[in-house]
Scaffold this motif. Structure first.
Motif, mmCIF file in Angstrom:
data_model
loop_
_atom_site.group_PDB
_atom_site.id
_atom_site.type_symbol
_atom_site.label_atom_id
_atom_site.label_comp_id
_atom_site.label_asym_id
_atom_site.label_seq_id
_atom_site.Cartn_x
_atom_site.Cartn_y
_atom_site.Cartn_z
ATOM 1 N N THR A 166 36.357 29.236 55.193
ATOM 2 C CA THR A 166 36.330 30.681 55.383
ATOM 3 C C THR A 166 37.739 31.143 55.711
ATOM 4 O OG1 THR A 166 35.755 30.449 57.716
ATOM 5 C CG2 THR A 166 33.937 30.747 56.175
ATOM 6 N N LYS B 154 39.975 34.784 57.002
ATOM 7 C CA LYS B 154 40.007 36.166 57.467
ATOM 8 C C LYS B 154 41.479 36.534 57.591
ATOM 9 C CE LYS B 154 38.211 39.152 61.106
ATOM 10 N NZ LYS B 154 37.335 39.182 62.291
ATOM 11 N N VAL B 155 41.888 37.602 56.932
ATOM 12 C CA VAL B 155 43.287 37.991 56.910
ATOM 13 C C VAL B 155 43.485 39.171 57.854
ATOM 14 C CG1 VAL B 155 45.201 38.768 55.455
ATOM 15 C CG2 VAL B 155 43.454 37.230 54.517
ATOM 16 N N TYR B 156 44.463 39.034 58.726
ATOM 17 C CA TYR B 156 44.752 40.122 59.654
ATOM 18 C C TYR B 156 46.244 40.214 59.909
ATOM 19 C CZ TYR B 156 44.845 36.262 62.990
ATOM 20 O OH TYR B 156 45.131 35.087 63.637
ATOM 21 N N GLU B 157 46.668 41.374 60.412
ATOM 22 C CA GLU B 157 48.066 41.603 60.759
ATOM 23 C C GLU B 157 48.165 41.778 62.260
ATOM 24 O OE1 GLU B 157 49.068 45.181 58.679
ATOM 25 O OE2 GLU B 157 49.479 44.132 56.803
ATOM 26 N N GLN C 76 45.064 44.159 63.331
ATOM 27 C CA GLN C 76 44.363 44.926 62.309
ATOM 28 C C GLN C 76 43.831 43.964 61.259
ATOM 29 O OE1 GLN C 76 46.872 47.729 60.318
ATOM 30 N NE2 GLN C 76 45.299 48.348 58.872
ATOM 31 N N VAL C 77 42.526 44.029 60.999
ATOM 32 C CA VAL C 77 41.918 43.172 59.973
ATOM 33 C C VAL C 77 42.249 43.753 58.608
ATOM 34 C CG1 VAL C 77 39.757 42.276 59.037
ATOM 35 C CG2 VAL C 77 40.072 42.441 61.510
ATOM 36 N N VAL C 78 42.824 42.931 57.743
ATOM 37 C CA VAL C 78 43.175 43.349 56.390
ATOM 38 C C VAL C 78 42.014 43.063 55.444
ATOM 39 C CG1 VAL C 78 44.806 43.018 54.474
ATOM 40 C CG2 VAL C 78 45.615 42.959 56.844
ATOM 41 N N HIS C 79 41.428 41.867 55.554
ATOM 42 C CA HIS C 79 40.261 41.475 54.764
ATOM 43 C C HIS C 79 39.278 40.793 55.693
ATOM 44 C CE1 HIS C 79 42.113 42.360 50.901
ATOM 45 N NE2 HIS C 79 43.190 41.723 51.306
ATOM 46 N N GLU C 80 38.028 41.236 55.660
ATOM 47 C CA GLU C 80 37.004 40.585 56.463
ATOM 48 C C GLU C 80 36.810 39.146 56.008
ATOM 49 O OE1 GLU C 80 35.422 41.468 59.160
ATOM 50 O OE2 GLU C 80 36.315 43.453 59.226
ATOM 51 N N GLU C 81 36.108 38.371 56.799
ATOM 52 C CA GLU C 81 35.896 36.955 56.506
ATOM 53 C C GLU C 81 35.249 36.772 55.141
ATOM 54 O OE1 GLU C 81 33.083 33.816 58.548
ATOM 55 O OE2 GLU C 81 34.775 34.320 59.827
ATOM 56 N N GLY C 82 35.766 35.821 54.383
ATOM 57 C CA GLY C 82 35.226 35.509 53.068
ATOM 58 C C GLY C 82 35.193 34.014 52.865
#
Length: 56
Positions: A5, A7-10, A18-24
């Motif tokens: 999994t 999850k991309v965040y800054e 700040q979450v850029v992309h939710e968990e995938g």
């Protein structure tokens, strides 16, 4: 099959997250492309721990 999994965040300079992309779910590659391989670190702190430095 193994999955991972991601999850991309800054993280901003003021500490906000700040979450850029939710968990995938992603499927890892069996062998990464050679263009994705980073060279060993050559900084003074890491230089003595490189595989080349450990050769007899």
């Amino acid at each position: 099959m193994v999955t991972m999994t991601i999850k991309v965040y800054e993280v901003h300079r003021d500490g906000r997250i700040q979450v850029v992309h939710e968990e995938g779910v992603v499927v890892p590659l069996a062998q990464p492309a050679l263009s994705s391989v980073l060279p060993d670190c050559a900084c003074p702190r890491c230089e003595h721990t490189s595989p080349e430095a450990q050769l007899p």
